[in-house]
Design an enzyme around this catalytic site. Structure first.
Site, short mmCIF file in Angstrom:
data_model
loop_
_atom_site.label_atom_id
_atom_site.label_comp_id
_atom_site.label_asym_id
_atom_site.label_seq_id
_atom_site.Cartn_x
_atom_site.Cartn_y
_atom_site.Cartn_z
N LYS A 96 0.82 -1.21 0.00
CA LYS A 96 0.00 0.00 0.00
C LYS A 96 0.85 1.25 0.00
O LYS A 96 0.43 2.31 -0.49
CB LYS A 96 -0.96 0.00 1.20
CG LYS A 96 -1.93 -1.17 1.18
CD LYS A 96 -2.63 -1.28 -0.15
CE LYS A 96 -3.22 -2.64 -0.37
NZ LYS A 96 -3.68 -2.85 -1.77
N ARG A 109 3.37 13.28 -14.44
CA ARG A 109 2.93 13.24 -15.84
C ARG A 109 1.85 14.28 -16.14
O ARG A 109 1.27 14.29 -17.22
CB ARG A 109 2.44 11.84 -16.19
CG ARG A 109 3.50 10.76 -16.06
CD ARG A 109 2.91 9.37 -16.18
NE ARG A 109 2.38 9.15 -17.51
CZ ARG A 109 1.21 8.52 -17.75
NH1 ARG A 109 0.46 8.11 -16.74
NH2 ARG A 109 0.80 8.35 -18.99
N GLN A 114 -6.94 12.59 -13.37
CA GLN A 114 -7.01 11.24 -12.83
C GLN A 114 -6.98 11.23 -11.30
O GLN A 114 -7.35 10.23 -10.68
CB GLN A 114 -5.86 10.40 -13.37
CG GLN A 114 -5.94 10.14 -14.87
CD GLN A 114 -4.77 9.30 -15.37
OE1 GLN A 114 -3.76 9.14 -14.68
NE2 GLN A 114 -4.90 8.77 -16.56
N HIS A 119 -9.82 8.28 -6.02
CA HIS A 119 -8.43 7.85 -6.05
C HIS A 119 -7.71 8.21 -4.74
O HIS A 119 -7.02 7.37 -4.13
CB HIS A 119 -7.71 8.51 -7.23
CG HIS A 119 -6.26 8.18 -7.32
ND1 HIS A 119 -5.80 7.07 -8.00
CD2 HIS A 119 -5.17 8.80 -6.81
CE1 HIS A 119 -4.48 7.02 -7.91
NE2 HIS A 119 -4.07 8.06 -7.19
N HIS A 122 -9.21 6.27 -1.64
CA HIS A 122 -8.86 4.85 -1.66
C HIS A 122 -7.40 4.65 -1.22
O HIS A 122 -7.12 3.85 -0.31
CB HIS A 122 -9.07 4.30 -3.06
CG HIS A 122 -8.67 2.87 -3.21
ND1 HIS A 122 -9.22 1.87 -2.44
CD2 HIS A 122 -7.77 2.27 -4.02
CE1 HIS A 122 -8.68 0.71 -2.78
NE2 HIS A 122 -7.79 0.92 -3.73
N TYR A 159 -3.64 -5.21 -15.51
CA TYR A 159 -4.27 -4.32 -16.50
C TYR A 159 -3.44 -3.04 -16.68
O TYR A 159 -3.16 -2.62 -17.81
CB TYR A 159 -5.69 -3.97 -16.05
CG TYR A 159 -6.36 -2.92 -16.91
CD1 TYR A 159 -7.08 -3.27 -18.05
CD2 TYR A 159 -6.27 -1.57 -16.58
CE1 TYR A 159 -7.69 -2.30 -18.84
CE2 TYR A 159 -6.87 -0.60 -17.36
CZ TYR A 159 -7.57 -0.98 -18.49
OH TYR A 159 -8.15 -0.01 -19.28
N THR A 178 -13.86 -2.83 -13.29
CA THR A 178 -14.62 -2.03 -12.33
C THR A 178 -15.76 -2.84 -11.72
O THR A 178 -16.05 -2.71 -10.53
CB THR A 178 -15.17 -0.76 -13.01
OG1 THR A 178 -14.12 -0.06 -13.67
CG2 THR A 178 -15.82 0.16 -12.00
N GLN A 181 -14.37 -4.89 -9.02
CA GLN A 181 -14.11 -4.12 -7.81
C GLN A 181 -15.39 -3.91 -7.00
O GLN A 181 -15.40 -4.03 -5.77
CB GLN A 181 -13.49 -2.77 -8.18
CG GLN A 181 -12.07 -2.88 -8.72
CD GLN A 181 -11.54 -1.56 -9.24
OE1 GLN A 181 -12.11 -0.96 -10.15
NE2 GLN A 181 -10.44 -1.07 -8.67
#
Length: 238
Positions: A96, A109, A114, A119, A122, A159, A178, A181
């Site tokens: 983690k 980047r 994103q 995100h 989590h 992936y 997804t 998940q």
């Protein structure tokens, strides 16, 4: 849970070794917009390929370790610690920490879009929860949830690895990923509900599961369902 118990739990979280990193992670995200203004995006393809496949292999290890630990335990809701399972919890916690590089790469980047609330929530929450599991609860009754999470992350980072290798032709099963998940969180909710009713599980575990299910379901709706209903939205965003 009364106020005193809540404050005690909060104190335990603040005293975690991961808490300073948690704060630094949030600070990095706050400053990322300034970084984007002052710098040019970096090409990190080789590093991302290595990172994603490393995370995939690490999740394979924790998947095997948690399954083996559960197999050797008396009961999946057991609260008996074993040194074997404790080490797997430590590896899981380390993964983690490594997975925070997902966000670092996005910042470097200039992939600001994103870095969504989902995100951040989590990654930040799992950093603390994995540390809590290793330090306080390295038991089979928590490992059952981490089996599911490790399985999903094997597929997830495989992936991501393929996408890093072939950015112009990524795998076409992102939607199914997804769905996987969301299924994970639904299974978690069933297991946690049974644990709450019959094995004195913490109620906040159910709340956390509900938040994750909602956030991923909301992402799924906007990414796959709403676009089909309103294809003009996609045109407007181009």
């Amino acid at each position: 849970m009364n106020r005193a118990m809540f404050l005690m739990g909060l104190q335990h979280v603040i005293n975690l070794p991961s808490f300073p990193l948690f704060c630094a992670y949030l600070l990095m995200i706050f400053l990322s917009k300034f970084w984007q203004k002052w710098t040019k995006p970096l090409n990190l393809k080789p590093l991302m390929i290595l990172h994603n496949f490393t995370c995939c292999l690490a999740s394979m290890y924790t998947l095997y370790g948690f399954i083996n630990g559960l197999y050797n335990s008396d009961y999946i809701y057991s609260k008996t610690m074993t040194e074997e399972l404790r080490f797997v919890y430590w590896v899981y916690w380390m993964t983690k920490i490594i997975e925070l590089l997902d966000t670092v790469f996005m910042v470097l980047r200039h992939r600001q879009r994103q870095i969504s609330f989902l995100h951040i929530y989590h990654h930040a929450s799992m950093l603390l929860l994995s540390n809590v599991g290793y330090k306080y609860f390295p038991y089979p009754n928590i490992a059952i949830f981490l089996v599911l999470n490790s399985l999903v992350h094997v597929v997830l980072y495989f992936y991501y690895g393929l996408t890093a290798v072939m950015p112009n032709n990524p795998p076409r099963w992102r939607k199914q990923l997804t769905q996987m998940q969301i299924l994970q969180f639904l299974l978690d909710f069933v297991l946690a509900s049974y644990g709450y009713m019959y094995h004195n599980f913490c109620f906040y575990g159910l709340i956390y599961g509900i938040t994750m299910t909602y956030l991923f379901s909301n992402f799924y709706y906007h990414a796959y369902v709403r676009q089909k209903k309103h294809p003009e939205d996609k045109l407007k965003s181009n």
